[in-house]
Design a protein around this motif. Structure first.
Motif, PDB file in Angstrom:
ATOM      1  N   ALA A 113      24.592   2.076  58.231  1.00  0.00           N
ATOM      2  CA  ALA A 113      24.401   0.641  58.476  1.00  0.00           C
ATOM      3  C   ALA A 113      25.728  -0.065  58.735  1.00  0.00           C
ATOM      4  O   ALA A 113      25.868  -0.858  59.680  1.00  0.00           O
ATOM      5  CB  ALA A 113      23.681   0.004  57.286  1.00  0.00           C
ATOM      6  N   LEU A 114      26.715   0.226  57.922  1.00  0.00           N
ATOM      7  CA  LEU A 114      27.983  -0.478  58.070  1.00  0.00           C
ATOM      8  C   LEU A 114      28.703  -0.086  59.347  1.00  0.00           C
ATOM      9  O   LEU A 114      29.476  -0.876  59.901  1.00  0.00           O
ATOM     10  CB  LEU A 114      28.863  -0.230  56.843  1.00  0.00           C
ATOM     11  CG  LEU A 114      30.016  -1.229  56.644  1.00  0.00           C
ATOM     12  CD1 LEU A 114      29.508  -2.668  56.592  1.00  0.00           C
ATOM     13  CD2 LEU A 114      30.804  -0.904  55.382  1.00  0.00           C
ATOM     14  N   ARG A 115      28.487   1.115  59.838  1.00  0.00           N
ATOM     15  CA  ARG A 115      29.050   1.509  61.133  1.00  0.00           C
ATOM     16  C   ARG A 115      28.503   0.629  62.260  1.00  0.00           C
ATOM     17  O   ARG A 115      29.106   0.534  63.323  1.00  0.00           O
ATOM     18  CB  ARG A 115      28.749   2.977  61.419  1.00  0.00           C
ATOM     19  CG  ARG A 115      29.569   3.960  60.609  1.00  0.00           C
ATOM     20  CD  ARG A 115      29.148   5.402  60.858  1.00  0.00           C
ATOM     21  NE  ARG A 115      29.835   6.314  59.965  1.00  0.00           N
ATOM     22  CZ  ARG A 115      31.040   6.850  60.201  1.00  0.00           C
ATOM     23  NH1 ARG A 115      31.682   6.539  61.323  1.00  0.00           N
ATOM     24  NH2 ARG A 115      31.595   7.666  59.318  1.00  0.00           N
ATOM     25  N   TRP A 174      25.646  -5.498  57.012  1.00  0.00           N
ATOM     26  CA  TRP A 174      25.942  -5.583  55.591  1.00  0.00           C
ATOM     27  C   TRP A 174      24.691  -5.804  54.737  1.00  0.00           C
ATOM     28  O   TRP A 174      24.776  -5.896  53.514  1.00  0.00           O
ATOM     29  CB  TRP A 174      26.901  -6.751  55.337  1.00  0.00           C
ATOM     30  CG  TRP A 174      28.312  -6.477  55.788  1.00  0.00           C
ATOM     31  CD1 TRP A 174      28.778  -6.444  57.058  1.00  0.00           C
ATOM     32  CD2 TRP A 174      29.419  -6.215  54.941  1.00  0.00           C
ATOM     33  NE1 TRP A 174      30.126  -6.178  57.082  1.00  0.00           N
ATOM     34  CE2 TRP A 174      30.552  -6.030  55.788  1.00  0.00           C
ATOM     35  CE3 TRP A 174      29.589  -6.123  53.544  1.00  0.00           C
ATOM     36  CZ2 TRP A 174      31.824  -5.753  55.282  1.00  0.00           C
ATOM     37  CZ3 TRP A 174      30.860  -5.856  53.055  1.00  0.00           C
ATOM     38  CH2 TRP A 174      31.963  -5.663  53.921  1.00  0.00           C
ATOM     39  N   SER A 175      23.534  -5.878  55.353  1.00  0.00           N
ATOM     40  CA  SER A 175      22.337  -6.247  54.602  1.00  0.00           C
ATOM     41  C   SER A 175      22.005  -5.275  53.473  1.00  0.00           C
ATOM     42  O   SER A 175      21.443  -5.711  52.453  1.00  0.00           O
ATOM     43  CB  SER A 175      21.143  -6.391  55.553  1.00  0.00           C
ATOM     44  OG  SER A 175      20.872  -5.161  56.218  1.00  0.00           O
ATOM     45  N   PRO A 176      22.302  -3.966  53.606  1.00  0.00           N
ATOM     46  CA  PRO A 176      21.986  -3.091  52.466  1.00  0.00           C
ATOM     47  C   PRO A 176      22.704  -3.476  51.187  1.00  0.00           C
ATOM     48  O   PRO A 176      22.285  -3.076  50.092  1.00  0.00           O
ATOM     49  CB  PRO A 176      22.435  -1.705  52.957  1.00  0.00           C
ATOM     50  CG  PRO A 176      22.338  -1.786  54.442  1.00  0.00           C
ATOM     51  CD  PRO A 176      22.750  -3.195  54.776  1.00  0.00           C
ATOM     52  N   ARG A 177      23.797  -4.277  51.317  1.00  0.00           N
ATOM     53  CA  ARG A 177      24.529  -4.676  50.112  1.00  0.00           C
ATOM     54  C   ARG A 177      23.642  -5.529  49.205  1.00  0.00           C
ATOM     55  O   ARG A 177      23.758  -5.462  47.979  1.00  0.00           O
ATOM     56  CB  ARG A 177      25.772  -5.453  50.519  1.00  0.00           C
ATOM     57  CG  ARG A 177      26.672  -5.802  49.331  1.00  0.00           C
ATOM     58  CD  ARG A 177      27.851  -6.638  49.767  1.00  0.00           C
ATOM     59  NE  ARG A 177      28.749  -6.912  48.658  1.00  0.00           N
ATOM     60  CZ  ARG A 177      29.541  -7.981  48.587  1.00  0.00           C
ATOM     61  NH1 ARG A 177      29.542  -8.863  49.569  1.00  0.00           N
ATOM     62  NH2 ARG A 177      30.337  -8.157  47.552  1.00  0.00           N
ATOM     63  N   ARG A 178      22.758  -6.334  49.807  1.00  0.00           N
ATOM     64  CA  ARG A 178      21.885  -7.212  49.030  1.00  0.00           C
ATOM     65  C   ARG A 178      20.486  -6.632  48.844  1.00  0.00           C
ATOM     66  O   ARG A 178      19.734  -7.116  48.007  1.00  0.00           O
ATOM     67  CB  ARG A 178      21.757  -8.565  49.737  1.00  0.00           C
ATOM     68  CG  ARG A 178      23.087  -9.265  50.004  1.00  0.00           C
ATOM     69  CD  ARG A 178      23.826  -9.594  48.718  1.00  0.00           C
ATOM     70  NE  ARG A 178      25.079 -10.302  48.970  1.00  0.00           N
ATOM     71  CZ  ARG A 178      25.975 -10.550  48.031  1.00  0.00           C
ATOM     72  NH1 ARG A 178      25.759 -10.146  46.783  1.00  0.00           N
ATOM     73  NH2 ARG A 178      27.085 -11.202  48.332  1.00  0.00           N
ATOM     74  N   ARG A 179      20.168  -5.609  49.656  1.00  0.00           N
ATOM     75  CA  ARG A 179      18.823  -5.045  49.601  1.00  0.00           C
ATOM     76  C   ARG A 179      18.817  -3.874  48.624  1.00  0.00           C
ATOM     77  O   ARG A 179      19.702  -3.013  48.689  1.00  0.00           O
ATOM     78  CB  ARG A 179      18.409  -4.584  51.007  1.00  0.00           C
ATOM     79  CG  ARG A 179      16.939  -4.169  51.106  1.00  0.00           C
ATOM     80  CD  ARG A 179      16.531  -3.900  52.551  1.00  0.00           C
ATOM     81  NE  ARG A 179      17.207  -2.745  53.125  1.00  0.00           N
ATOM     82  CZ  ARG A 179      18.009  -2.795  54.176  1.00  0.00           C
ATOM     83  NH1 ARG A 179      18.277  -3.958  54.754  1.00  0.00           N
ATOM     84  NH2 ARG A 179      18.572  -1.706  54.649  1.00  0.00           N
ATOM     85  N   PRO A 180      17.850  -3.805  47.753  1.00  0.00           N
ATOM     86  CA  PRO A 180      17.847  -2.696  46.790  1.00  0.00           C
ATOM     87  C   PRO A 180      17.630  -1.350  47.477  1.00  0.00           C
ATOM     88  O   PRO A 180      16.649  -1.159  48.183  1.00  0.00           O
ATOM     89  CB  PRO A 180      16.691  -3.028  45.851  1.00  0.00           C
ATOM     90  CG  PRO A 180      15.800  -3.927  46.640  1.00  0.00           C
ATOM     91  CD  PRO A 180      16.699  -4.714  47.556  1.00  0.00           C
ATOM     92  N   ILE A 181      18.576  -0.474  47.320  1.00  0.00           N
ATOM     93  CA  ILE A 181      18.450   0.905  47.784  1.00  0.00           C
ATOM     94  C   ILE A 181      18.600   1.786  46.559  1.00  0.00           C
ATOM     95  O   ILE A 181      19.530   1.601  45.763  1.00  0.00           O
ATOM     96  CB  ILE A 181      19.531   1.245  48.837  1.00  0.00           C
ATOM     97  CG1 ILE A 181      19.228   0.487  50.139  1.00  0.00           C
ATOM     98  CG2 ILE A 181      19.586   2.748  49.107  1.00  0.00           C
ATOM     99  CD1 ILE A 181      20.214   0.779  51.246  1.00  0.00           C
TER     100      ILE A 181
END
Length: 484
Positions: free
Chosen positions: A275-277, A281-288
């Motif tokens: 994602a960051l590539r 940045w959304s995974p930073r706030r989304r629970p994984i």
């Protein structure tokens, strides 16, 4: 009896296939070829007084194979005898003519070949030897030494040296290191097999039937990797006279790969990186899902050299470590509580991480299937650096896709390409690459290019070779009935 052959100095016909004599002339070699002999073995020295100039050219021009084994008259060696045994085995389906200057050397070597290799009665073979000559003291001592060596059971190495061929040539500095730690009795060749394939040990990661058949004196194979493929195990069973050894040198890099896959899978590193590539940045706030390993239990399926390294790493992460191994009385140690295989189902519900380093055998194939995966606690991580089919392919994919299994790190697979298809061969019949909870590696866990890791591998190979050279029991012998 062919009169022209009978006229050769000290000519002896030992069988329909084998004849011996002193030095033939050029005309007599023509008669030897006319009589149907296909191979000429010469035990004389090239500087002997009666040596025929250009003998090789003479023999080969007549369509025969020429094989010289120069034997010093006053100092015959067991290596000379080993080379002679090799040639006789190599041409066992051909008519062979053996000569020296006066048939003295040949008759002594042939006596040993007939009695030690062919199993003829010594008195019967001795009569032919004494027809030619009564061996001098040093020759009799040589004969007695060869017989004694053979009678002690060292039948595969009637030699003062251990001849070894390594199929892959290491880098020069690594090869120098290997030679520096080998016993003086080890004679090593590398790369393309030598024309005289008289080596008794083959070091080869991918031995083939052709390679095993090429050296009649071969008695041991060293596979310089951890684990033995089913194909290699099946091939080696076709050659019961051969002993197989393997190396545990790749154990540490394989263990490091297992631990890297564990961390990457537990922390969902791959989808975050992807994602960051793309500047996302959304995974930073989304629970994984991300597994906290500290305080969890690691269950090691396989507790050999790799498993022990992994146990040490897991203990460093403050994980409890359980291990399963085949031994009837497995015994625990300072790193892990060790259990027999029959306890696997009782242990799986405790495992936050299941790390597999088993070889593939009839017993281990499919050992982890749908039932075993369902017994793991929710969110558990599976790592496989052993062999792919130890884990059922369909069950693994289904458990990852539906969330029964939290994540997986996989270095060993179900489908492998040849070199031509290396860029377009999926590793499985199932689309693991579409799953975000899988970390995939193309079976490279045991590869280590650092000099110290290569030296470690050479040290293990040298330990095996040095033990064989000394006639001792060598480590890492593979039990082909078990497959490891």
């Amino acid at each position: 009896m062919n009169e022209s052959l009978d006229a050769i100095f000290t000519f002896r016909r030992l069988s329909e296939r084998i004849a011996t004599s002193g030095q033939p002339t050029a005309d007599q070699f023509a008669a030897i070829a006319d009589a149907g002999f296909e191979v000429v073995i010469n035990l004389a020295m090239p500087d002997d007084e009666d040596h025929l100039p250009d003998e090789r050219a003479t023999v080969e021009a007549l369509g025969m194979v020429y094989r010289p084994i120069p034997v010093v008259w006053a100092a015959p060696t067991l290596d000379d005898l080993s080379a002679f045994f090799y040639e006789m085995a190599r041409w066992a389906d051909r008519r062979v003519y053996v000569h020296c200057v006066a048939n003295y050397r040949v008759s002594a070597f042939m006596y040993l070949y007939r009695t030690l290799v062919l199993g003829e009665a010594p008195d019967y073979a001795l009569a032919d030897l004494h027809t030619i000559w009564q061996p001098y003291d040093w020759w009799q001592a040589f004969i007695d030494n060869a017989v004694a060596r053979w009678s002690t059971g060292d039948r595969d190495k009637v030699s003062d040296t251990l001849r070894v061929h390594m199929a892959e040539t290491p880098e020069p500095e690594i090869l120098d290191y290997l030679n520096s730690i080998l016993d003086d009795r080890v004679v090593l060749t590398t790369g393309n097999p030598p024309e005289l394939a008289d080596y008794t040990v083959l070091v080869d990661g991918e031995p083939t039937r052709e390679k095993l058949q090429a050296a009649p004196n071969l008695h041991a194979v060293i596979q310089p990797y951890t684990g033995v493929s089913p194909e290699t195990a099946a091939l080696m069973r076709e050659f019961p006279r051969l002993t197989l050894y393997n190396s545990h040198g790749p154990a540490l890099p394989t263990a490091e790969m297992a631990f890297a896959l564990l961390l990457a899978a537990a922390k969902a590193i791959i989808p975050l990186d992807r994602a960051l590539r793309e500047d996302d940045w959304s995974p930073r706030r989304r629970p994984i899902p991300s597994v906290l390993l500290s305080g969890k239990t690691a269950l090691l399926l396989g507790y050999g050299a790799i498993g022990r390294h992994v146990a040490r790493m897991c203990r460093g992460m403050a994980m409890d470590v359980l291990a399963v191994r085949r031994a009837a009385d497995p015994g625990s140690d300072e790193l892990a509580q060790v259990f027999p295989v029959r306890d696997l189902h009782n242990l799986l519900p405790r495992a936050g991480a299941l790390i597999i380093s088993l070889p593939l055998t009839d017993e281990t194939r499919g050992m982890v299937g749908a039932r075993e995966l369902a017994l793991l606690p929710a969110g558990a991580v599976l790592v496989n650096v052993g062999r792919g089919p130890v884990v059922d392919e369909a069950a693994l994919y289904a458990a990852l896709k539906d969330g029964t299994l939290g994540a997986a790190g996989i270095d060993v697979w179900y489908t492998y390409p040849d070199d031509d298809a290396a860029r377009h061969t999926p590793p499985s019949a199932y689309p693991f690459g579409e799953l975000d909870n899988v970390v995939m590696s193309p079976h490279r866990g045991g590869l280590a290019y650092e000099e110290d890791q290569q030296r470690e591998r050479m040290s293990e190979i040298a330990e095996i070779l040095n033990a064989l050279a000394r006639g001792e029991e060598a480590p890492n012998r593979v039990d082909l009935t078990l497959g490891y």
